[in-house]
Design a protein around this motif. Structure first.
Motif, PDB file in Angstrom:
ATOM      1  N   TRP A  31       0.825  -1.212   0.000  1.00 46.44           N
ATOM      2  CA  TRP A  31       0.000   0.000   0.000  1.00 46.44           C
ATOM      3  C   TRP A  31       0.857   1.259   0.000  1.00 46.44           C
ATOM      4  O   TRP A  31       0.472   2.282  -0.584  1.00 46.44           O
ATOM      5  CB  TRP A  31      -0.977  -0.009   1.175  1.00 46.44           C
ATOM      6  CG  TRP A  31      -2.093  -0.988   0.960  1.00 46.44           C
ATOM      7  CD1 TRP A  31      -2.280  -2.177   1.607  1.00 46.44           C
ATOM      8  CD2 TRP A  31      -3.156  -0.877   0.019  1.00 46.44           C
ATOM      9  NE1 TRP A  31      -3.390  -2.816   1.124  1.00 46.44           N
ATOM     10  CE2 TRP A  31      -3.958  -2.042   0.155  1.00 46.44           C
ATOM     11  CE3 TRP A  31      -3.532   0.071  -0.924  1.00 46.44           C
ATOM     12  CZ2 TRP A  31      -5.099  -2.252  -0.623  1.00 46.44           C
ATOM     13  CZ3 TRP A  31      -4.667  -0.152  -1.691  1.00 46.44           C
ATOM     14  CH2 TRP A  31      -5.428  -1.294  -1.540  1.00 46.44           C
ATOM     15  N   THR A  35       0.631   4.364  -2.567  1.00 48.46           N
ATOM     16  CA  THR A  35       0.537   5.733  -2.053  1.00 48.46           C
ATOM     17  C   THR A  35       1.633   6.617  -2.648  1.00 48.46           C
ATOM     18  O   THR A  35       1.374   7.773  -3.006  1.00 48.46           O
ATOM     19  CB  THR A  35       0.617   5.735  -0.512  1.00 48.46           C
ATOM     20  OG1 THR A  35      -0.454   4.932  -0.002  1.00 48.46           O
ATOM     21  CG2 THR A  35       0.525   7.132   0.056  1.00 48.46           C
ATOM     22  N   GLN A  38       0.635   7.654  -6.037  1.00 53.95           N
ATOM     23  CA  GLN A  38      -0.379   8.706  -5.977  1.00 53.95           C
ATOM     24  C   GLN A  38       0.220  10.063  -5.606  1.00 53.95           C
ATOM     25  O   GLN A  38      -0.195  11.097  -6.131  1.00 53.95           O
ATOM     26  CB  GLN A  38      -1.486   8.328  -4.993  1.00 53.95           C
ATOM     27  CG  GLN A  38      -2.339   7.201  -5.520  1.00 53.95           C
ATOM     28  CD  GLN A  38      -3.440   6.813  -4.556  1.00 53.95           C
ATOM     29  OE1 GLN A  38      -3.330   6.976  -3.347  1.00 53.95           O
ATOM     30  NE2 GLN A  38      -4.517   6.292  -5.109  1.00 53.95           N
ATOM     31  N   PHE A  56      -6.982   8.987  -3.411  1.00 53.39           N
ATOM     32  CA  PHE A  56      -6.304   8.783  -2.139  1.00 53.39           C
ATOM     33  C   PHE A  56      -7.279   8.289  -1.071  1.00 53.39           C
ATOM     34  O   PHE A  56      -6.944   7.416  -0.267  1.00 53.39           O
ATOM     35  CB  PHE A  56      -5.598  10.059  -1.680  1.00 53.39           C
ATOM     36  CG  PHE A  56      -4.715   9.827  -0.492  1.00 53.39           C
ATOM     37  CD1 PHE A  56      -3.490   9.203  -0.643  1.00 53.39           C
ATOM     38  CD2 PHE A  56      -5.130  10.192   0.786  1.00 53.39           C
ATOM     39  CE1 PHE A  56      -2.674   8.952   0.455  1.00 53.39           C
ATOM     40  CE2 PHE A  56      -4.322   9.955   1.886  1.00 53.39           C
ATOM     41  CZ  PHE A  56      -3.097   9.328   1.726  1.00 53.39           C
ATOM     42  N   ALA A  57      -8.493   8.818  -1.054  1.00 51.94           N
ATOM     43  CA  ALA A  57      -9.498   8.377  -0.076  1.00 51.94           C
ATOM     44  C   ALA A  57      -9.858   6.912  -0.290  1.00 51.94           C
ATOM     45  O   ALA A  57      -9.948   6.133   0.675  1.00 51.94           O
ATOM     46  CB  ALA A  57     -10.740   9.257  -0.170  1.00 51.94           C
ATOM     47  N   THR A  59      -7.994   4.669  -1.761  1.00 55.59           N
ATOM     48  CA  THR A  59      -6.807   3.904  -1.389  1.00 55.59           C
ATOM     49  C   THR A  59      -6.719   3.747   0.125  1.00 55.59           C
ATOM     50  O   THR A  59      -6.436   2.655   0.631  1.00 55.59           O
ATOM     51  CB  THR A  59      -5.528   4.581  -1.923  1.00 55.59           C
ATOM     52  OG1 THR A  59      -5.598   4.605  -3.346  1.00 55.59           O
ATOM     53  CG2 THR A  59      -4.272   3.849  -1.482  1.00 55.59           C
ATOM     54  N   ALA A  60      -6.949   4.820   0.856  1.00 53.84           N
ATOM     55  CA  ALA A  60      -6.856   4.771   2.318  1.00 53.84           C
ATOM     56  C   ALA A  60      -7.879   3.801   2.910  1.00 53.84           C
ATOM     57  O   ALA A  60      -7.541   2.984   3.780  1.00 53.84           O
ATOM     58  CB  ALA A  60      -7.050   6.163   2.902  1.00 53.84           C
ATOM     59  N   ALA A  63      -6.854   0.234   1.950  1.00 50.55           N
ATOM     60  CA  ALA A  63      -5.625  -0.152   2.656  1.00 50.55           C
ATOM     61  C   ALA A  63      -5.914  -0.503   4.107  1.00 50.55           C
ATOM     62  O   ALA A  63      -5.445  -1.544   4.613  1.00 50.55           O
ATOM     63  CB  ALA A  63      -4.591   0.963   2.569  1.00 50.55           C
ATOM     64  N   VAL A  64      -6.670   0.331   4.784  1.00 48.83           N
ATOM     65  CA  VAL A  64      -6.983   0.065   6.192  1.00 48.83           C
ATOM     66  C   VAL A  64      -7.765  -1.240   6.324  1.00 48.83           C
ATOM     67  O   VAL A  64      -7.454  -2.079   7.179  1.00 48.83           O
ATOM     68  CB  VAL A  64      -7.750   1.255   6.820  1.00 48.83           C
ATOM     69  CG1 VAL A  64      -8.341   0.878   8.171  1.00 48.83           C
ATOM     70  CG2 VAL A  64      -6.833   2.465   6.951  1.00 48.83           C
TER      71      VAL A  64
END
Length: 165
Positions: A31, A35, A38, A56-57, A59-60, A63-64
């Motif tokens: 991840w 990132t 990005q 990005f949102a 991805t976040a 990822a979490v």
């Protein structure tokens, strides 16, 4: 001579608990690469920042969720066992697979450790048979457990008569 019961069933042994941390670190590193891509996209693009924020949102969130769930889920699913007659494996996290390989069908037994696995004291064991389904793999074993498993399977395979096909 009565044949052994090689029924499909959950194997008895779990992989090393250290595999949870290995899978977590490996996922985080993956991840982080995405990132970084990005961030480079953001720095190199003079245009609208909206797509960057959305990407990005997403991805976040992914990822979490991936880092929080996947390692524990895999740990609960990944199992292995050997008996006098066969090797049993269960693996996967989204798509799960159960496999059985009779000892008489084993052609090779290998162990491998990548750099990150060496750092965590883990190893993988691959049992190759003549099966078109490919080899059986046990990921996330402790180094000593993997060594014992390779030695045990090698000795059993050598003691088994047959052509391994």
């Amino acid at each position: 001579m009565e044949s052994a019961d090689l029924s499909l069933r959950p194997p008895r042994h779990r992989v090393s608990r250290t595999a949870i941390w290995f899978w977590t670190v490996r996922a985080v590193l993956g991840w982080l690469v995405l990132t970084a891509v990005q961030v480079a996209w953001l720095l190199l693009d003079d245009g609208d920042r909206g797509p960057h924020v959305v990407a990005f949102a997403v991805t976040a969130v992914l990822a979490v969720a991936h880092v929080a769930v996947m390692p524990w889920w895999r740990y609960k699913v990944h199992r292995w066992e050997t008996t006098a007659d066969a090797v049993y494996t269960q693996s996967g996290w989204l798509r799960q697979e159960w496999r059985i390989a009779p000892i008489s069908r084993i052609q090779t037994v290998d162990s491998e450790r990548g750099p990150l696995e060496q750092l965590f004291g883990l190893a993988n064991v691959t049992v190759t048979t003549a099966s078109a389904a490919g080899p059986l793999r046990v990921h996330g074993l402790g180094r000593d457990t993997a060594r014992r498993l390779v030695d045990e399977l090698t000795a059993r395979t050598e003691a088994t008569t047959g052509d391994a096909t």
